[in-house]
Design a protein around this motif. Structure first.
Motif, short mmCIF file in Angstrom:
data_model
loop_
_atom_site.label_atom_id
_atom_site.label_comp_id
_atom_site.label_asym_id
_atom_site.label_seq_id
_atom_site.Cartn_x
_atom_site.Cartn_y
_atom_site.Cartn_z
N LYS A 50 -0.65 -4.43 -15.62
CA LYS A 50 -0.70 -4.39 -14.16
C LYS A 50 0.69 -4.20 -13.55
N ALA A 51 1.71 -4.61 -14.29
CA ALA A 51 3.09 -4.51 -13.79
C ALA A 51 3.73 -3.16 -14.09
N ASP A 52 3.07 -2.33 -14.88
CA ASP A 52 3.63 -1.04 -15.29
C ASP A 52 3.89 -0.16 -14.07
N GLU A 53 5.12 0.35 -13.97
CA GLU A 53 5.57 1.23 -12.87
C GLU A 53 5.35 0.61 -11.49
N LYS A 54 5.51 -0.69 -11.41
CA LYS A 54 5.40 -1.38 -10.12
C LYS A 54 6.55 -2.38 -9.98
N LYS A 55 7.13 -2.42 -8.81
CA LYS A 55 8.17 -3.39 -8.49
C LYS A 55 7.50 -4.71 -8.10
N ALA A 56 8.04 -5.81 -8.56
CA ALA A 56 7.46 -7.11 -8.25
C ALA A 56 7.51 -7.39 -6.75
N ASN A 57 6.45 -7.94 -6.23
CA ASN A 57 6.39 -8.39 -4.84
C ASN A 57 6.51 -9.91 -4.86
N ASP A 151 1.96 6.71 -4.42
CA ASP A 151 3.32 7.17 -4.09
C ASP A 151 4.19 6.00 -3.65
N LYS A 152 3.61 5.09 -2.88
CA LYS A 152 4.35 3.93 -2.39
C LYS A 152 4.84 3.08 -3.55
N HIS A 153 3.95 2.83 -4.53
CA HIS A 153 4.33 2.03 -5.70
C HIS A 153 5.42 2.73 -6.50
N ARG A 154 5.28 4.04 -6.71
CA ARG A 154 6.26 4.77 -7.51
C ARG A 154 7.62 4.81 -6.82
N ARG A 155 7.60 5.00 -5.52
CA ARG A 155 8.86 5.04 -4.76
C ARG A 155 9.57 3.69 -4.82
N ALA A 156 8.83 2.61 -4.60
CA ALA A 156 9.42 1.27 -4.62
C ALA A 156 9.99 0.95 -6.00
N GLY A 167 12.32 11.05 -5.55
CA GLY A 167 11.92 12.33 -4.99
C GLY A 167 13.00 13.09 -4.25
N LYS A 168 14.19 12.53 -4.08
CA LYS A 168 15.28 13.24 -3.41
C LYS A 168 15.84 14.30 -4.36
#
Length: 207
Positions: A50-57, A151-156, A167-168
């Motif tokens: 569940k944590a894969d490619e996600k920043k901790a909140n 996209d939001k998860h990947r960007r964060a 993406g820049k």
């Protein structure tokens, strides 16, 4: 030839990576990376996945885990995944030619001093929504929500762990719009670039 592919959700970056890997007969690592981590860690596999490619909140994922590795004790599952995936990515890159999909592999290898070519695959939002709607057999409203959320998860994740802007264009060697040529022809165009003599290709030596 170490290639790192970042991708907007629905742009076809994963498919392009798999096609390139097949064309060059080299491994392509995506979900396989988290599987390597699950094999090495004592942390619950479901939590790691569940944590894969996600920043901790910190407001939601406030639970911290014990680990047999003292260097990982007290870290969130997200941080454990990133650190262990980083080790796996470096190990695999040292073994030979391969392709990595996402997971900040471009920056991880840059920090490790390993040459790589970083590619970012993009596409217009509307095209990505239609593509996911078709592939997942869901309505476009649901697909649009999924694209935005992913996209939001990947960007964060990338902004936090790579400490760069996801993406820049200036953060990548090649940025390409897969909608212009389609998945197949985009892969074939990249294949032509990658077949150029090594001294004609810039292999990720940016400071």
């Amino acid at each position: 030839m170490i290639i790192c592919i970042g991708r907007e959700f629905g742009s076809g970056g994963y498919e392009i990576g798999k096609r390139l890997a097949s064309s060059f007969d080299i491994p392509c690592y995506d979900r396989e990376l988290i599987e390597h981590v699950m094999e090495r860690s004592s942390v619950d596999a479901g939590k790691l996945e569940k944590a894969d490619e996600k920043k901790a909140n910190p407001w939601i994922h406030s639970v911290y885990y014990e680990s047999e590795n003292k260097d990982l004790r007290g870290l969130s599952a997200n941080d454990i995944v990133f650190r262990m995936q980083s080790e796996v990515i470096v190990e695999l890159a040292k073994k030979g030619d391969c392709i990595f999909i996402g997971r900040c592999a471009d920056e991880i290898l840059h920090r490790a001093g390993i040459e790589r070519l970083s590619i970012f695959v993009t596409a217009p939002f509307e095209d990505r929504v239609k593509r996911k709607s078709r592939l997942l057999n869901i309505d476009e409203k649901s697909a649009a929500s999924l694209v935005r959320k992913s996209d939001k998860h990947r960007r964060a994740y990338y902004d936090y762990y790579a400490e760069k802007s996801w993406g820049k264009p200036h953060n990548y060697d090649i940025c390409i719009n897969s909608s212009t040529l389609g998945i197949y022809r985009t892969e074939k165009m990249l294949e032509v670039v990658l077949k150029l003599p090594s001294n004609d290709v810039i292999w990720g030596n940016r400071s």
